[in-house]
Design a protein around this motif. Sequence first.
Motif, PDB file in Angstrom:
ATOM      1  N   TYR A   1      60.692 -40.945  46.455  1.00 19.45           N
ATOM      2  CA  TYR A   1      59.654 -41.377  47.396  1.00 19.45           C
ATOM      3  C   TYR A   1      60.293 -41.957  48.661  1.00 19.45           C
ATOM      4  N   PHE A   2      61.288 -42.812  48.473  1.00 20.70           N
ATOM      5  CA  PHE A   2      61.970 -43.439  49.605  1.00 20.70           C
ATOM      6  C   PHE A   2      62.629 -42.375  50.488  1.00 20.70           C
ATOM      7  N   ALA A   3      63.284 -41.388  49.845  1.00 21.66           N
ATOM      8  CA  ALA A   3      63.935 -40.306  50.599  1.00 21.66           C
ATOM      9  C   ALA A   3      62.911 -39.499  51.388  1.00 21.66           C
ATOM     10  N   LEU A   4      61.760 -39.222  50.781  1.00 20.72           N
ATOM     11  CA  LEU A   4      60.705 -38.480  51.480  1.00 20.72           C
ATOM     12  C   LEU A   4      60.228 -39.245  52.708  1.00 20.72           C
ATOM     13  N   ASP A   5      60.103 -40.557  52.577  1.00 20.73           N
ATOM     14  CA  ASP A   5      59.641 -41.374  53.687  1.00 20.73           C
ATOM     15  C   ASP A   5      60.653 -41.349  54.830  1.00 20.73           C
ATOM     16  N   MET A   6      61.944 -41.467  54.493  1.00 16.21           N
ATOM     17  CA  MET A   6      62.982 -41.423  55.512  1.00 16.21           C
ATOM     18  C   MET A   6      63.046 -40.040  56.175  1.00 16.21           C
ATOM     19  N   LEU A   7      62.951 -38.982  55.357  1.00 14.73           N
ATOM     20  CA  LEU A   7      62.992 -37.621  55.889  1.00 14.73           C
ATOM     21  C   LEU A   7      61.807 -37.345  56.808  1.00 14.73           C
ATOM     22  N   GLU A   8      60.655 -37.898  56.442  1.00 17.31           N
ATOM     23  CA  GLU A   8      59.474 -37.711  57.298  1.00 17.31           C
ATOM     24  C   GLU A   8      59.706 -38.319  58.671  1.00 17.31           C
ATOM     25  N   SER A   9      60.284 -39.526  58.699  1.00 14.49           N
ATOM     26  CA  SER A   9      60.541 -40.201  59.974  1.00 14.49           C
ATOM     27  C   SER A   9      61.537 -39.414  60.813  1.00 14.49           C
ATOM     28  N   ILE A  10      62.607 -38.940  60.164  1.00 14.36           N
ATOM     29  CA  ILE A  10      63.634 -38.190  60.889  1.00 14.36           C
ATOM     30  C   ILE A  10      63.084 -36.845  61.384  1.00 14.36           C
TER      31      ILE A  10
ATOM     32  N   THR B   1      59.978 -36.007  61.939  1.00 19.08           N
ATOM     33  CA  THR B   1      58.984 -36.224  63.006  1.00 19.08           C
ATOM     34  C   THR B   1      59.669 -36.500  64.333  1.00 19.08           C
ATOM     35  N   LEU B   2      60.755 -37.290  64.279  1.00 21.16           N
ATOM     36  CA  LEU B   2      61.494 -37.620  65.500  1.00 21.16           C
ATOM     37  C   LEU B   2      62.157 -36.389  66.106  1.00 21.16           C
ATOM     38  N   ILE B   3      62.760 -35.555  65.252  1.00 22.58           N
ATOM     39  CA  ILE B   3      63.515 -34.400  65.739  1.00 22.58           C
ATOM     40  C   ILE B   3      62.616 -33.200  66.027  1.00 22.58           C
ATOM     41  N   LEU B   4      61.684 -32.939  65.104  1.00 19.03           N
ATOM     42  CA  LEU B   4      60.878 -31.713  65.201  1.00 19.03           C
ATOM     43  C   LEU B   4      59.461 -31.966  65.706  1.00 19.03           C
ATOM     44  N   GLY B   5      59.163 -33.226  65.994  1.00 18.97           N
ATOM     45  CA  GLY B   5      57.801 -33.554  66.418  1.00 18.97           C
ATOM     46  C   GLY B   5      57.386 -32.903  67.718  1.00 18.97           C
ATOM     47  N   TYR B   6      58.373 -32.485  68.520  1.00 20.26           N
ATOM     48  CA  TYR B   6      58.057 -31.872  69.810  1.00 20.26           C
ATOM     49  C   TYR B   6      57.741 -30.381  69.692  1.00 20.26           C
ATOM     50  N   ILE B   7      57.980 -29.831  68.495  1.00 24.07           N
ATOM     51  CA  ILE B   7      57.669 -28.416  68.287  1.00 24.07           C
ATOM     52  C   ILE B   7      56.194 -28.299  67.899  1.00 24.07           C
ATOM     53  N   PRO B   8      55.371 -27.663  68.720  1.00 25.75           N
ATOM     54  CA  PRO B   8      53.940 -27.572  68.418  1.00 25.75           C
ATOM     55  C   PRO B   8      53.680 -26.977  67.044  1.00 25.75           C
ATOM     56  N   LEU B   9      52.744 -27.535  66.350  1.00 23.93           N
ATOM     57  CA  LEU B   9      52.272 -27.073  65.053  1.00 23.93           C
ATOM     58  C   LEU B   9      53.288 -27.299  63.933  1.00 23.93           C
ATOM     59  N   PHE B  10      54.534 -26.803  64.100  1.00 19.46           N
ATOM     60  CA  PHE B  10      55.518 -26.907  63.020  1.00 19.46           C
ATOM     61  C   PHE B  10      55.797 -28.360  62.653  1.00 19.46           C
ATOM     62  N   GLY B  11      55.997 -29.197  63.689  1.00 22.73           N
ATOM     63  CA  GLY B  11      56.273 -30.611  63.436  1.00 22.73           C
ATOM     64  C   GLY B  11      55.126 -31.287  62.716  1.00 22.73           C
TER      65      GLY B  11
ATOM     66  N   LEU C   1      52.792 -29.804  60.821  1.00 20.38           N
ATOM     67  CA  LEU C   1      52.666 -29.256  59.471  1.00 20.38           C
ATOM     68  C   LEU C   1      53.709 -29.871  58.542  1.00 20.38           C
ATOM     69  N   LEU C   2      54.926 -30.055  59.050  1.00 19.25           N
ATOM     70  CA  LEU C   2      55.989 -30.653  58.245  1.00 19.25           C
ATOM     71  C   LEU C   2      55.655 -32.104  57.908  1.00 19.25           C
ATOM     72  N   SER C   3      55.158 -32.846  58.903  1.00 21.90           N
ATOM     73  CA  SER C   3      54.759 -34.231  58.666  1.00 21.90           C
ATOM     74  C   SER C   3      53.615 -34.305  57.652  1.00 21.90           C
ATOM     75  N   LEU C   4      52.663 -33.386  57.764  1.00 22.07           N
ATOM     76  CA  LEU C   4      51.544 -33.337  56.819  1.00 22.07           C
ATOM     77  C   LEU C   4      52.040 -33.050  55.399  1.00 22.07           C
ATOM     78  N   ALA C   5      53.008 -32.139  55.274  1.00 21.30           N
ATOM     79  CA  ALA C   5      53.558 -31.793  53.956  1.00 21.30           C
ATOM     80  C   ALA C   5      54.218 -33.002  53.316  1.00 21.30           C
ATOM     81  N   TYR C   6      54.979 -33.772  54.104  1.00 22.84           N
ATOM     82  CA  TYR C   6      55.611 -34.984  53.583  1.00 22.84           C
ATOM     83  C   TYR C   6      54.562 -35.998  53.143  1.00 22.84           C
ATOM     84  N   LYS C   7      53.516 -36.155  53.958  1.00 28.00           N
ATOM     85  CA  LYS C   7      52.471 -37.125  53.626  1.00 28.00           C
ATOM     86  C   LYS C   7      51.751 -36.751  52.328  1.00 28.00           C
TER      87      LYS C   7
END
Length: 215
Positions: free
Chosen positions: A118-127, A129-139, A141-147
């Motif tokens: 769970y902790f790793a998923l939370d850290m990966l979500e933050s990273i 989102t920071l790196i891929l959040g600027y990519i429309p849709l993909f970022g 969807l990835l954040s939603l999958a982690y959540k």
Amino acid sequence: MSLLFILDYILLYSGFFDFIFLEGDWAAIQAHERFPFLFILICAHVVVFVCSLIWSIIEYILPRIPIYIMAYNSGYSKPWLVFVPYGKTYVSLILPFVEYSYLGWIKTYNRQTVFWIYFALDMLESIATLILGYIPLFGRLLSLAYKVGKKMIHYSEYKDLLKLYNYNESASWVAGIGIIFPFVYWIYLFLACRKEPEFGFDNYYNPYIPNEYDK
């Protein structure tokens, strides 16, 4: 916080702050035709901020109180961990002495490992989102999958903890609703925290049920 954003937007684009910095005269500022309206907006901004801060504190502390009581009554040596970031999830996961099941796919008795996942998923979500959040849709969807992944971990966590206090019939639906509307789960936590856990009071390290936990 969206209300704060709206108030900030109105204040910034009203031109009132530009007038304040240019004029610098309090009497002239008070005489400004928009002063009463904008003064009310500033007061509303402060009230909303204070209320948001108070609610954030309540939201953080309130669900941790019954879990602290549960851990303390069970005999767990570090109930104070619930007030540390991530501590509530950790204590909630390790209190039950049952096999953890992630939607029936992944099963383990080592519930501490589930916490670290769970902790790793939370850290990966933050990273991510920071790196891929600027990519429309993909970022997104990835954040939603982690959540969703973390919500499913919480589902089994809530269900197992409620079953520890003999809420066997309602545990599944309360956990299901609780991951969407947490206050429903909080109510059941407060109802359960004074009850005796399945393994008895003060028996966390000497449970009636065989286990594979770190003693």
